[in-house]
Design an enzyme around this catalytic site. Sequence first.
Site, mmCIF file in Angstrom:
data_model
loop_
_atom_site.group_PDB
_atom_site.id
_atom_site.type_symbol
_atom_site.label_atom_id
_atom_site.label_comp_id
_atom_site.label_asym_id
_atom_site.label_seq_id
_atom_site.Cartn_x
_atom_site.Cartn_y
_atom_site.Cartn_z
ATOM 1 N N SER A 278 0.933 -1.146 -0.070
ATOM 2 C CA SER A 278 -0.080 -0.129 -0.035
ATOM 3 C C SER A 278 0.822 1.256 0.038
ATOM 4 C CB SER A 278 -0.775 0.036 1.068
ATOM 5 O OG SER A 278 -1.507 0.782 1.163
ATOM 6 N N GLU A 279 0.666 2.276 -0.843
ATOM 7 C CA GLU A 279 1.384 3.555 -1.067
ATOM 8 C C GLU A 279 1.458 4.248 0.136
ATOM 9 O OE1 GLU A 279 -1.402 2.480 -3.024
ATOM 10 O OE2 GLU A 279 -1.325 3.760 -4.864
ATOM 11 N N ASN A 280 0.480 4.077 1.279
ATOM 12 C CA ASN A 280 0.796 4.719 2.547
ATOM 13 C C ASN A 280 1.912 4.098 3.446
ATOM 14 O OD1 ASN A 280 -0.841 2.548 3.090
ATOM 15 N ND2 ASN A 280 -2.130 3.697 4.375
ATOM 16 N N GLY A 281 2.511 3.266 3.054
ATOM 17 C CA GLY A 281 3.554 2.819 3.877
ATOM 18 C C GLY A 281 3.359 1.316 4.303
ATOM 19 N N SER A 320 7.838 3.549 0.056
ATOM 20 C CA SER A 320 6.837 2.727 -0.670
ATOM 21 C C SER A 320 6.725 2.933 -2.113
ATOM 22 C CB SER A 320 5.299 3.286 -0.375
ATOM 23 O OG SER A 320 4.307 2.656 -0.810
#
Length: 449
Positions: A278-281, A320
């Site tokens: 996921s892009e938020n880490g 990420s």
Amino acid sequence: MNKVYDSAFEAIFDVTSGSSMLFGGFGLTGIPENAIDALLAAGTAEILCISNEAGIEGFGLGKLVASRAINKLICSYVGENHLLEALILEGHLSVELVPQGTLAERIRCGGAGIPAFFTPAGVGTEVAEGKEVREFGGKKYLLETALTADFAFVKAWKGDTDGNLIYKGTSRNFNPVIAPAGRITIAEVEELVPAGTLDPNEIHTPGIYVQRIFQGSNYVKPIEKFGALAHSEDEQKEIIARRLAKEIKDGDYVNLGIGIPTRVSNHIPPGMKVILQSENGLLGIGPLAEPGQEDPDLINASKRPITILKGGSLFSSAESFAMIRGDHIDVTILGGMQVSERGDLANWKVPGKMVKGMGGAMDLVASADRVIVAMLHLTSDGKSKLVSACDLPLTGERCVTRIITDLAVIDINPEGGFLLKERAHGVSIEQIKAATAGRLLIPDVVPEF
């Protein structure tokens, strides 16, 4: 030097209208709530705001949007802030929309003293207008410049009096990237402890990057949820999600975009190990949390509460997107508004009508070897989304490899055109032809799925 302040109001004592400001957070997680409320109460105006997004109405940066305190916004995603979207469409707010990975890297470079860098995200789109394009290894890249600000506001779980910070869960997101990029960085923490109390091995942001720190209070930490879908549309999207799950192999690292792609995890067979990114880490996503056990510091890119699988990991948004740009993701699945018969994708903006921002989509499609688009075959007014050429602003050029709709599985033919591979159960080839505006290539045998 004493870095500790008793309140947010004291910590912003020299913040003036017209200042440039960086704000941490992703969705509704890791938001410097107390600092934003203090800026609002102080009447700070004409802010140049740099943030991943502006939250929702009535919370966080959404309050500054509503008060018209923000003069210009540099962000990646408008999301569900309908007031912000309306202000942009009506021309009342200047906005620069930036691919999410590019935004994270521009800020990271600003704090690291690197003036510019090249990235593949946005090549061939309106993001590339006026920018230098250079080719490396046969691939085109855009020149992007670094971002810094007068003030940076970050939110951490714990901090000490020297300014060392520890974040909780995915609230790390943009916060550790932003901290070094402010001329003055102001950190708010849920718990402030004496210097020397924190384990040096656990510190995410060293105190050298933090000039002021205070202990916040009364954190709201709301969880953003999706609204209910109409039953008939919901069934169509479940058809797509079930078929999408067959594209994933045991051991794959997979990035699922918001919307239909998030449903895919519900259809992964028991016993198959799939690592979601996921892009938020966040790497290694487990099942949805049970009602009442939701943790707002642990949310995935779809803003849905989750738990972490054993062996999962947490990191910043910059890390990420290093995974994404470095081609470490096996499968990328995201939604679409249009796909052209040469594989162009449009999925972030309808000029004059809708603007959500590209989020991480431009970074994903610019770097992934395998991009699968999940979408309904037709728009709500019956128009085909599979077109000869996209007339909506592009997310990426020649990036899509496969499209899965409620009617069919279709590949992009290397020489151009849509190659029909499978049809949904009970759907005829004539139905698919009628629903496809672009050139459809039909083999002798087309199995059902």
